[in-house]
Design a protein around this motif. Structure first.
Motif, PDB file in Angstrom:
ATOM      1  N   GLN A  52       0.822  -1.224   0.000  1.00  0.00           N
ATOM      2  CA  GLN A  52       0.000   0.000   0.000  1.00  0.00           C
ATOM      3  C   GLN A  52       0.851   1.267   0.000  1.00  0.00           C
ATOM      4  O   GLN A  52       0.333   2.347  -0.284  1.00  0.00           O
ATOM      5  CB  GLN A  52      -0.933   0.020   1.213  1.00  0.00           C
ATOM      6  CG  GLN A  52      -2.027  -1.035   1.153  1.00  0.00           C
ATOM      7  CD  GLN A  52      -2.957  -0.902   2.342  1.00  0.00           C
ATOM      8  OE1 GLN A  52      -2.689  -1.439   3.404  1.00  0.00           O
ATOM      9  NE2 GLN A  52      -4.034  -0.149   2.167  1.00  0.00           N
ATOM     10  N   CYS A 107     -10.639   0.303   3.593  1.00  0.00           N
ATOM     11  CA  CYS A 107      -9.234   0.116   3.237  1.00  0.00           C
ATOM     12  C   CYS A 107      -8.679   1.473   2.819  1.00  0.00           C
ATOM     13  O   CYS A 107      -9.336   2.203   2.071  1.00  0.00           O
ATOM     14  CB  CYS A 107      -9.126  -0.883   2.084  1.00  0.00           C
ATOM     15  SG  CYS A 107      -7.434  -1.170   1.548  1.00  0.00           S
ATOM     16  N   LEU A 108      -7.471   1.783   3.292  1.00  0.00           N
ATOM     17  CA  LEU A 108      -6.868   3.076   2.960  1.00  0.00           C
ATOM     18  C   LEU A 108      -6.601   3.191   1.454  1.00  0.00           C
ATOM     19  O   LEU A 108      -6.478   4.296   0.936  1.00  0.00           O
ATOM     20  CB  LEU A 108      -5.582   3.282   3.762  1.00  0.00           C
ATOM     21  CG  LEU A 108      -5.775   3.342   5.288  1.00  0.00           C
ATOM     22  CD1 LEU A 108      -4.430   3.440   6.003  1.00  0.00           C
ATOM     23  CD2 LEU A 108      -6.684   4.510   5.673  1.00  0.00           C
ATOM     24  N   HIS A 149      -7.376  -9.344   6.173  1.00  0.00           N
ATOM     25  CA  HIS A 149      -7.409  -8.202   5.251  1.00  0.00           C
ATOM     26  C   HIS A 149      -5.977  -7.791   4.858  1.00  0.00           C
ATOM     27  O   HIS A 149      -5.686  -7.623   3.670  1.00  0.00           O
ATOM     28  CB  HIS A 149      -8.156  -7.043   5.919  1.00  0.00           C
ATOM     29  CG  HIS A 149      -8.215  -5.793   5.098  1.00  0.00           C
ATOM     30  ND1 HIS A 149      -9.393  -5.244   4.662  1.00  0.00           N
ATOM     31  CD2 HIS A 149      -7.223  -4.971   4.624  1.00  0.00           C
ATOM     32  CE1 HIS A 149      -9.127  -4.148   3.955  1.00  0.00           C
ATOM     33  NE2 HIS A 149      -7.817  -3.957   3.931  1.00  0.00           N
ATOM     34  N   GLU A 150      -5.096  -7.652   5.875  1.00  0.00           N
ATOM     35  CA  GLU A 150      -3.734  -7.183   5.588  1.00  0.00           C
ATOM     36  C   GLU A 150      -2.934  -8.228   4.816  1.00  0.00           C
ATOM     37  O   GLU A 150      -2.200  -7.882   3.892  1.00  0.00           O
ATOM     38  CB  GLU A 150      -3.006  -6.791   6.887  1.00  0.00           C
ATOM     39  CG  GLU A 150      -3.634  -5.635   7.654  1.00  0.00           C
ATOM     40  CD  GLU A 150      -4.030  -4.442   6.784  1.00  0.00           C
ATOM     41  OE1 GLU A 150      -3.333  -4.137   5.799  1.00  0.00           O
ATOM     42  OE2 GLU A 150      -5.069  -3.822   7.098  1.00  0.00           O
ATOM     43  N   HIS A 153      -3.491  -8.293   1.132  1.00  0.00           N
ATOM     44  CA  HIS A 153      -2.753  -7.272   0.369  1.00  0.00           C
ATOM     45  C   HIS A 153      -1.443  -7.852  -0.171  1.00  0.00           C
ATOM     46  O   HIS A 153      -0.978  -7.456  -1.242  1.00  0.00           O
ATOM     47  CB  HIS A 153      -2.421  -6.069   1.258  1.00  0.00           C
ATOM     48  CG  HIS A 153      -3.525  -5.065   1.369  1.00  0.00           C
ATOM     49  ND1 HIS A 153      -4.006  -4.368   0.292  1.00  0.00           N
ATOM     50  CD2 HIS A 153      -4.225  -4.619   2.444  1.00  0.00           C
ATOM     51  CE1 HIS A 153      -4.968  -3.533   0.691  1.00  0.00           C
ATOM     52  NE2 HIS A 153      -5.127  -3.674   1.993  1.00  0.00           N
TER      53      HIS A 153
END
Ligand code: NI
Length: 192
Positions: A52, A107-108, A149-150, A153
């Motif tokens: 990210q 999510c960012l 979630h992380e 990524h």
């Protein structure tokens, strides 16, 4: 330390598989993590993965504060739901229970939106910390959700790809209205 730019959905760095970290104790990893922590806090996120911030390496940070744990559970159980800020390098997930639960995620890298995402409710994760030590923990609820979630990524997966119904992908500003409508429906059901 620095606040880093956050990649948004559509940038290729978010859809590729990230590379394992050969040496978690390397100074450049420590510097990357320091910047990721500052960036996550500035953006008010619960977690952040290195891709990210345009670094395709298997590094994630996350936290699950006590206020995210369900009310009324005992202390021993609450322990699995809660976690202080954690740095996890080369993480692996082992799912402990088949059951999935849907919950709202943001999510960012997908700013302004929220989605209802099914996630496993109970798992063990393993990885390394910044000193190269092994971290192994059991996680449930929001703690298990944020880890899934992380780690997604790192495999190039964003939460909308995990959703079962895109009708549940909504703008942040509509979450309150959506929840009120849901509560109304539940109440009608109970009254019937
Ligand atoms: Ni995210």
């Amino acid at each position: 330390m620095a606040i880093l730019k956050i990649a948004r959905m559509g940038h290729p760095v978010l859809s590729r598989v990230a590379e394992p970290v050969a040496d978690p104790t390397a100074p450049e990893i420590r510097a990357l993590v320091a910047d990721m922590i500052e960036t996550m806090i500035d953006a008010n996120g619960a977690g952040l993965a290195a891709p990210q911030v345009y670094v395709p390496k298997r590094v994630v940070i996350f936290q699950a504060p006590p206020e995210r744990a369900p009310e009324g559970i005992d202390e021993a159980e609450a322990f699995d739901h809660t976690v202080a800020l954690t740095v996890l390098i080369n993480p692996e997930i082992e799912v402990l229970a088949d059951g999935m639960e849907t919950g709202w995620e943001g999510c960012l890298s997908v700013p302004g939106l929220r989605g209802l995402v099914p996630r496993y409710t109970e798992l063990v994760y393993r990885g390394q910390g910044l000193d190269g030590e092994t971290i192994e923990r059991r996680a449930r609820g929001f703690h298990a959700r944020v880890v899934q979630h992380e780690c997604d990524h790192l495999d190039g997966i964003l939460y909308p790809q995990r959703m079962s119904d895109l009708a549940d992908l909504i703008f942040e500003s509509e979450v309150r209205a959506r929840m009120a409508a849901e509560a109304e429906r539940q109440k009608e059901k109970a009254d019937a």
